[in-house]
Each structure stands twice: as structure tokens, then as C-alpha cells.
Design a protein around this motif. Structure first.
Motif, mmCIF file in Angstrom:
data_model
loop_
_atom_site.group_PDB
_atom_site.id
_atom_site.type_symbol
_atom_site.label_atom_id
_atom_site.label_comp_id
_atom_site.label_asym_id
_atom_site.label_seq_id
_atom_site.Cartn_x
_atom_site.Cartn_y
_atom_site.Cartn_z
ATOM 1 N N MET A 62 8.558 -3.475 0.248
ATOM 2 C CA MET A 62 9.218 -2.145 -0.142
ATOM 3 C C MET A 62 9.889 -2.458 -1.329
ATOM 4 N N GLN A 63 10.118 -1.415 -2.344
ATOM 5 C CA GLN A 63 10.763 -1.484 -3.614
ATOM 6 C C GLN A 63 11.251 -0.291 -3.912
ATOM 7 N N GLY A 64 12.157 -0.090 -4.679
ATOM 8 C CA GLY A 64 13.045 1.144 -5.211
ATOM 9 C C GLY A 64 14.439 0.893 -5.165
ATOM 10 N N THR A 65 15.143 1.891 -5.904
ATOM 11 C CA THR A 65 16.515 1.651 -6.050
ATOM 12 C C THR A 65 17.296 1.768 -4.477
ATOM 13 N N ALA A 66 16.611 2.477 -3.704
ATOM 14 C CA ALA A 66 17.425 2.701 -2.504
ATOM 15 C C ALA A 66 17.160 1.343 -1.294
ATOM 16 N N VAL A 67 16.335 0.563 -1.912
ATOM 17 C CA VAL A 67 15.765 -0.433 -0.973
ATOM 18 C C VAL A 67 16.884 -1.660 -0.978
ATOM 19 N N PRO A 68 17.505 -2.061 -0.036
ATOM 20 C CA PRO A 68 18.402 -3.347 -0.100
ATOM 21 C C PRO A 68 17.523 -4.421 -0.078
ATOM 22 N N PRO A 69 18.000 -5.652 -0.551
ATOM 23 C CA PRO A 69 17.032 -6.606 -0.319
ATOM 24 C C PRO A 69 16.544 -7.169 1.096
ATOM 25 N N ALA A 70 17.394 -6.977 2.085
ATOM 26 C CA ALA A 70 17.114 -7.494 3.580
ATOM 27 C C ALA A 70 15.834 -6.489 4.020
ATOM 28 N N LEU A 71 15.603 -5.452 3.409
ATOM 29 C CA LEU A 71 14.500 -4.503 3.928
ATOM 30 C C LEU A 71 13.033 -4.755 2.940
ATOM 31 N N ALA A 72 13.470 -5.472 2.187
ATOM 32 C CA ALA A 72 12.177 -5.544 0.905
ATOM 33 C C ALA A 72 10.879 -5.953 1.644
ATOM 34 N N THR A 73 10.877 -7.061 2.508
ATOM 35 C CA THR A 73 9.632 -7.537 3.070
ATOM 36 C C THR A 73 9.727 -7.489 4.686
ATOM 37 N N GLN A 74 8.826 -6.922 5.227
ATOM 38 C CA GLN A 74 8.778 -6.749 6.844
ATOM 39 C C GLN A 74 7.554 -6.738 7.307
ATOM 40 N N PHE A 75 7.497 -7.091 8.500
ATOM 41 C CA PHE A 75 6.079 -7.476 9.240
ATOM 42 C C PHE A 75 5.909 -6.248 10.505
ATOM 43 N N PHE A 76 4.864 -5.912 10.542
ATOM 44 C CA PHE A 76 4.336 -4.846 11.655
ATOM 45 C C PHE A 76 3.273 -5.324 12.198
ATOM 46 N N ASP A 77 2.972 -4.611 13.608
ATOM 47 C CA ASP A 77 1.876 -5.090 14.421
ATOM 48 C C ASP A 77 0.884 -4.096 14.134
ATOM 49 N N VAL A 78 -0.214 -4.376 13.531
ATOM 50 C CA VAL A 78 -1.051 -3.614 13.010
ATOM 51 C C VAL A 78 -2.165 -3.227 14.323
ATOM 52 N N ASN A 79 -1.951 -3.925 15.394
ATOM 53 C CA ASN A 79 -2.588 -3.513 16.530
ATOM 54 C C ASN A 79 -1.913 -2.320 17.530
ATOM 55 N N ALA A 80 -0.718 -2.101 17.041
ATOM 56 C CA ALA A 80 0.061 -1.002 17.867
ATOM 57 C C ALA A 80 -0.356 0.167 17.594
ATOM 58 N N LEU A 112 12.499 9.611 -10.078
ATOM 59 C CA LEU A 112 11.744 8.295 -9.760
ATOM 60 C C LEU A 112 11.772 8.205 -8.164
ATOM 61 N N ALA A 113 10.997 7.557 -7.574
ATOM 62 C CA ALA A 113 10.649 7.506 -6.127
ATOM 63 C C ALA A 113 11.936 6.567 -5.373
ATOM 64 N N LEU A 114 12.460 7.186 -4.332
ATOM 65 C CA LEU A 114 13.377 6.684 -3.663
ATOM 66 C C LEU A 114 13.225 5.088 -3.356
ATOM 67 N N PHE A 115 12.075 5.013 -2.763
ATOM 68 C CA PHE A 115 11.354 3.808 -2.398
ATOM 69 C C PHE A 115 9.664 4.004 -2.181
ATOM 70 N N GLU A 116 9.165 2.983 -2.403
ATOM 71 C CA GLU A 116 7.884 2.686 -2.225
ATOM 72 C C GLU A 116 7.390 1.554 -1.137
ATOM 73 N N ALA A 117 6.687 2.033 -0.224
ATOM 74 C CA ALA A 117 6.317 0.929 0.750
ATOM 75 C C ALA A 117 4.870 0.817 0.637
ATOM 76 N N ALA A 118 4.409 -0.576 0.436
ATOM 77 C CA ALA A 118 2.966 -0.882 0.395
ATOM 78 C C ALA A 118 2.756 -1.548 1.682
ATOM 79 N N PHE A 119 1.696 -1.213 2.302
ATOM 80 C CA PHE A 119 1.170 -1.787 3.584
ATOM 81 C C PHE A 119 -0.060 -2.631 3.322
ATOM 82 N N CYS A 120 0.132 -3.988 4.012
ATOM 83 C CA CYS A 120 -1.334 -4.832 4.123
ATOM 84 C C CYS A 120 -1.553 -4.911 5.459
ATOM 85 N N PHE A 121 -2.786 -4.372 5.867
ATOM 86 C CA PHE A 121 -3.075 -4.522 7.339
ATOM 87 C C PHE A 121 -3.720 -5.720 7.573
ATOM 88 N N GLY A 122 -3.952 -6.585 6.532
ATOM 89 C CA GLY A 122 -4.399 -7.827 6.875
ATOM 90 C C GLY A 122 -3.292 -8.963 7.333
#
Length: 127
Positions: free
Chosen positions: A94-112, A78-88
Motif C-alpha cells: 500500500m502507498q499513499g498519504t494516508a498509509v503509515p509505514p507499518a501498513l505498507a507491506t502486508q501478507f494475505f491468505d490467497v486460499n481464503a 489524489l488517491a487516499l491510498f492504493e493497495a496492489a495485490f500479488c496473488f503469487g
């Protein structure tokens, strides 16, 4: 952006997926076609690029991710984790057995520059 450190340390193989919809069940992989498989130094480089993504505030688009990355250990189970990116909406889920709840949802600068480089890699990997 913060990835699960232990999973990054053991990941040896990545798949990039062109997402075709949302999962129908909780913790199910995002459906779509695998466009590329990255191993070794290429996988390490992509993970470092993802970790270098600067944070951002949430934008509203309804979360419609176009790409995901699945990380695997050398056992290829099984995947350690999967990270799905929405550039909108600048969101990564992120999900998976290795992902703690604090890391499950994050935001990134799409213009970087890092986000633009990641999107270019995704587009090159398109199936």
C-alpha cells in the motif's frame, strides 16, 4: 488485513486497476487500465472484504501484482491510498498519504474464501 482507518472512513469511491507494470518512481500509481469504479455501498463492501482478508506468511515470487484498488475521498483529488495485490506471493503493498509505514507491506491468505471472492470481483472488473 489492516487498511488505514481514517482513509477507509473517508473513502467514497474506489477504482480497480488491472496492473500492467511496476511504478517507475517511488509513490507513483501502479500503471494499468481502470476496469471498474465502485461507489457507495459497493465501495464499502469491497473495503470490508479487503479488511477481512486473513494474514499469511510471505511467499517468494518477486512481487508481480495483477490488481490494485485506489481509494478516493469525495474531493476526487489524489488517491487516499492504493493497495496492489500479488496473488503469487500473498503480498499487498500500500502507498499513499494516508498509509503509515507499518501498513505498507502486508501478507494475505490467497486460499481464503475472502481472497477468492476479491479475485472474482477483480476479474469481473477487468477492462
Amino acid at each position: 488485513m489492516q487498511l488505514p482507518a481514517e482513509a477507509v472512513a473517508t473513502a467514497v469511491f474506489l477504482e480497480v486497476v488491472r496492473i500492467s507494470g511496476l511504478p517507475t518512481e517511488r509513490d507513483a500509481p501502479y500503471p494499468g487500465r481502470v476496469g471498474a469504479r465502485w461507489i457507495g455501498s459497493e465501495a464499502v463492501g469491497v473495503l470490508a472484504l479487503i479488511e477481512s482478508l486473513p494474514g499469511s506468511e510471505q511467499h517468494r515470487c518477486g512481487f508481480s501484482p495483477g490488481w490494485s484498488v485506489r481509494a478516493y475521498a469525495d474531493t476526487l483529488g489524489l488517491a487516499l491510498f492504493e493497495a496492489a495485490f500479488c496473488f503469487g506471493c500473498h503480498e499487498v503493498r500500500m502507498q499513499g498519504t494516508a498509509v503509515p509505514p507499518a501498513l505498507a507491506t502486508q501478507f494475505f491468505d490467497v486460499n481464503a474464501p475472502q481472497a477468492k471472492a476479491l479475485l472474482a470481483l477483480f476479474r469481473e472488473a477487468a477492462p
